[in-house]
Design an enzyme around this catalytic site. Structure first.
Site, PDB file in Angstrom:
ATOM      1  N   SER A 143       0.859  -1.194   0.000  1.00  0.00           N
ATOM      2  CA  SER A 143       0.000   0.000   0.000  1.00  0.00           C
ATOM      3  C   SER A 143       0.895   1.245   0.000  1.00  0.00           C
ATOM      4  O   SER A 143       2.064   1.158   0.395  1.00  0.00           O
ATOM      5  CB  SER A 143      -0.845   0.012   1.280  1.00  0.00           C
ATOM      6  OG  SER A 143      -1.542   1.232   1.400  1.00  0.00           O
ATOM      7  N   TYR A 156      -2.190  -1.834  10.723  1.00  0.00           N
ATOM      8  CA  TYR A 156      -2.256  -2.137   9.280  1.00  0.00           C
ATOM      9  C   TYR A 156      -0.981  -1.655   8.574  1.00  0.00           C
ATOM     10  O   TYR A 156      -0.386  -2.397   7.784  1.00  0.00           O
ATOM     11  CB  TYR A 156      -3.496  -1.470   8.677  1.00  0.00           C
ATOM     12  CG  TYR A 156      -3.630  -1.623   7.185  1.00  0.00           C
ATOM     13  CD1 TYR A 156      -3.951  -2.854   6.622  1.00  0.00           C
ATOM     14  CD2 TYR A 156      -3.441  -0.539   6.328  1.00  0.00           C
ATOM     15  CE1 TYR A 156      -4.080  -3.000   5.244  1.00  0.00           C
ATOM     16  CE2 TYR A 156      -3.569  -0.672   4.956  1.00  0.00           C
ATOM     17  CZ  TYR A 156      -3.894  -1.904   4.422  1.00  0.00           C
ATOM     18  OH  TYR A 156      -4.006  -2.046   3.056  1.00  0.00           O
TER      19      TYR A 156
HETATM   20  N1  LIG Z   1      -8.780  -1.013  -1.199  1.00  0.00           N
HETATM   21  C1  LIG Z   1      -7.787  -0.197  -0.862  1.00  0.00           C
HETATM   22  O1  LIG Z   1      -8.011   1.022  -0.697  1.00  0.00           O
HETATM   23  C2  LIG Z   1      -6.376  -0.711  -0.744  1.00  0.00           C
HETATM   24  C3  LIG Z   1      -5.318   0.208  -0.757  1.00  0.00           C
HETATM   25  C4  LIG Z   1      -4.017  -0.248  -0.628  1.00  0.00           C
HETATM   26  C5  LIG Z   1      -3.765  -1.608  -0.502  1.00  0.00           C
HETATM   27  N2  LIG Z   1      -4.793  -2.485  -0.499  1.00  0.00           N
HETATM   28  C6  LIG Z   1      -4.470  -3.922  -0.327  1.00  0.00           C
HETATM   29  O2  LIG Z   1      -4.994  -4.643  -1.417  1.00  0.00           O
HETATM   30  C7  LIG Z   1      -5.221  -5.995  -1.025  1.00  0.00           C
HETATM   31  C8  LIG Z   1      -6.596  -6.426  -1.514  1.00  0.00           C
HETATM   32  O3  LIG Z   1      -7.585  -5.638  -0.863  1.00  0.00           O
HETATM   33  P1  LIG Z   1      -8.934  -5.174  -1.578  1.00  0.00           P
HETATM   34  O4  LIG Z   1      -8.938  -3.694  -1.607  1.00  0.00           O
HETATM   35  O5  LIG Z   1      -9.160  -5.904  -2.848  1.00  0.00           O
HETATM   36  O6  LIG Z   1      -9.991  -5.594  -0.437  1.00  0.00           O
HETATM   37  P2  LIG Z   1     -11.253  -6.583  -0.474  1.00  0.00           P
HETATM   38  O7  LIG Z   1     -12.159  -6.249  -1.598  1.00  0.00           O
HETATM   39  O8  LIG Z   1     -11.795  -6.542   0.920  1.00  0.00           O
HETATM   40  O9  LIG Z   1     -10.576  -8.024  -0.758  1.00  0.00           O
HETATM   41  C9  LIG Z   1      -9.790  -8.663   0.210  1.00  0.00           C
HETATM   42  C10 LIG Z   1      -9.553 -10.110  -0.196  1.00  0.00           C
HETATM   43  O10 LIG Z   1      -8.765 -10.744   0.818  1.00  0.00           O
HETATM   44  C11 LIG Z   1      -9.405 -11.952   1.207  1.00  0.00           C
HETATM   45  N3  LIG Z   1      -9.155 -12.264   2.600  1.00  0.00           N
HETATM   46  C12 LIG Z   1      -9.335 -11.461   3.687  1.00  0.00           C
HETATM   47  N4  LIG Z   1      -9.077 -12.145   4.808  1.00  0.00           N
HETATM   48  C13 LIG Z   1      -8.725 -13.404   4.434  1.00  0.00           C
HETATM   49  C14 LIG Z   1      -8.379 -14.590   5.140  1.00  0.00           C
HETATM   50  N5  LIG Z   1      -8.353 -14.635   6.489  1.00  0.00           N
HETATM   51  N6  LIG Z   1      -8.083 -15.706   4.440  1.00  0.00           N
HETATM   52  C15 LIG Z   1      -8.128 -15.687   3.087  1.00  0.00           C
HETATM   53  N7  LIG Z   1      -8.452 -14.603   2.360  1.00  0.00           N
HETATM   54  C16 LIG Z   1      -8.763 -13.482   3.037  1.00  0.00           C
HETATM   55  C17 LIG Z   1     -10.902 -11.679   0.963  1.00  0.00           C
HETATM   56  O11 LIG Z   1     -11.598 -12.897   0.732  1.00  0.00           O
HETATM   57  P3  LIG Z   1     -12.608 -13.639   1.736  1.00  0.00           P
HETATM   58  O12 LIG Z   1     -13.298 -12.583   2.539  1.00  0.00           O
HETATM   59  O13 LIG Z   1     -13.503 -14.416   0.820  1.00  0.00           O
HETATM   60  O14 LIG Z   1     -11.724 -14.513   2.545  1.00  0.00           O
HETATM   61  C18 LIG Z   1     -10.853 -10.879  -0.328  1.00  0.00           C
HETATM   62  O15 LIG Z   1     -10.780 -11.737  -1.426  1.00  0.00           O
HETATM   63  C19 LIG Z   1      -5.073  -6.025   0.505  1.00  0.00           C
HETATM   64  O16 LIG Z   1      -3.840  -6.604   0.849  1.00  0.00           O
HETATM   65  C20 LIG Z   1      -5.082  -4.561   0.901  1.00  0.00           C
HETATM   66  O17 LIG Z   1      -4.320  -4.339   2.058  1.00  0.00           O
HETATM   67  C21 LIG Z   1      -6.099  -2.081  -0.616  1.00  0.00           C
END
Ligand SMILES: NC(=O)c1ccc[n+]([C@@H]2O[C@H](COP(=O)([O-])OP(=O)(O)OC[C@H]3O[C@@H](n4cnc5c(N)ncnc54)[C@H](OP(=O)(O)O)[C@@H]3O)[C@@H](O)[C@H]2O)c1
Length: 272
Positions: A143, A156
């Site tokens: 991030s 985080y």
């Molecule tokens: N969205 C943002 O603003 C942002 C910004 C910077 C970085 N990121 C990073 O991008 C990555 C993806 O996030 P996203 O934005 O796509 O969020 P998201 O839509 O909430 O997706 C998160 C994914 O992680 C999986 N996950 C969460 N806990 C888990 C567990 N215990 N075991 C297995 N899978 C798990 C979820 O699947 P299930 O719930 O089905 O398990 C889901 O597929 C993350 O690492 C996040 O830190 C996001």
């Protein structure tokens, strides 16, 4: 090293957001896929869409990456069922918002396991395979707040800094062995992330600027693998944050402390 129709790609957190968009992006390149998350029904539906988009083989496995050891298990399963692994994308993750004083160590430990340790386990399990073949690529989805920390997201940020540091150091270790490493640093992205985040009583979100689509991040991941990019930072707000940090770390920290303590007070006032 991405070979269209050949490279086998493992994506964690593929049931939503960035991981789902990445699954579609690699399907467009006809890559065989191994998809992991907890929600099996969603994975099954996404796998079907991936096949329709052209992925020749899609295997999806429900696993909870908060369970120690699962990161290695999924690599083993991928090697056995897909018959190999070329690109490992450590993307699964969630956020916790709130002051450190309100976040007990067991919550931090679980966050650490999902966001960092499970990825480390996967990388450690995949490396012998990559090193033997002198080929492979590791992507860590960190991030922009894995580059500059912000108040009330300390736990985080710690996991995202760890991912960025691991990726940066491994890039130097592995580049002479044919293995690529990329750290992707998205800024605010319109996914389920904000909704899924654990919040303490202050209930503030920490989004920074206008949110980009997860497809933009997915395309950055593809680009990173195709061109062996060491690091990609995304969103204007995210790039601005990193620029200000380079310009004046102290001034940037003071400004962030001021902004976020005001936001904290406002959301506390709204909640009372
Ligand atoms: N969205 C943002 O603003 C942002 C910004 C910077 C970085 N990121 C990073 O991008 C990555 C993806 O996030 P996203 O934005 O796509 O969020 P998201 O839509 O909430 O997706 C998160 C994914 O992680 C999986 N996950 C969460 N806990 C888990 C567990 N215990 N075991 C297995 N899978 C798990 C979820 O699947 P299930 O719930 O089905 O398990 C889901 O597929 C993350 O690492 C996040 O830190 C996001």
């Amino acid at each position: 090293m991405l070979k269209t129709g050949v490279s086998k790609v493992l994506i964690t957190g593929a049931s939503a957001g960035i991981g789902e968009a990445a699954a579609y992006a690699f399907s467009d390149l006809k890559c065989p896929l191994f998809l992991v998350a907890r929600r099996q029904e969603r994975l099954t539906r996404i796998a079907e869409s991936c096949r329709q988009k052209g992925a020749p083989q899609v295997i999806c496995q429900a696993h909870d990456l908060s369970v120690p050891g699962k990161g290695a298990t999924i690599v083993q399963e991928c090697l056995e069922t897909l018959g190999g692994l070329d690109v490992l994308i450590c993307n699964a993750g969630y956020g916790i918002y709130g002051p450190v004083a309100k976040i007990p160590p067991d919550q931090m430990a679980r966050l650490w396991q999902v966001n960092y340790q499970s990825g480390y386990e996967s990388i450690h399990a995949a490396l012998p395979h990559f090193l033997e073949r002198k080929e492979g690529h590791i992507v860590l989805v960190s991030s922009v707040i894995g580059k500059k920390a912000i108040p009330f997201s300390a736990t985080y940020c710690a996991t995202k800094f760890a991912q960025a540091g691991l990726g940066d150091a491994m890039w130097g270790e592995l580049r002479e062995h044919g293995v690529g490493v990329s750290v992707i640093c998205p800024g605010a992205t319109a996914t389920e992330f904000q909704r899924a985040a654990q919040k303490t009583e202050c209930q503030q979100n920490t989004s920074w600027g206008v949110a980009q689509s997860p497809e933009v991040v997915a395309q950055a991941i593809v680009r990173a693998v195709q061109h062996k990019k060491r690091e990609i930072r995304l969103t204007a707000g995210g790039k601005l944050l990193c620029f200000l940090e380079r310009l004046s770390p102290s001034l940037t920290s003071h400004a962030l402390a001021w902004i976020f303590s005001r936001r904290q007070k406002n959301s506390q006032a709204e909640n009372t």
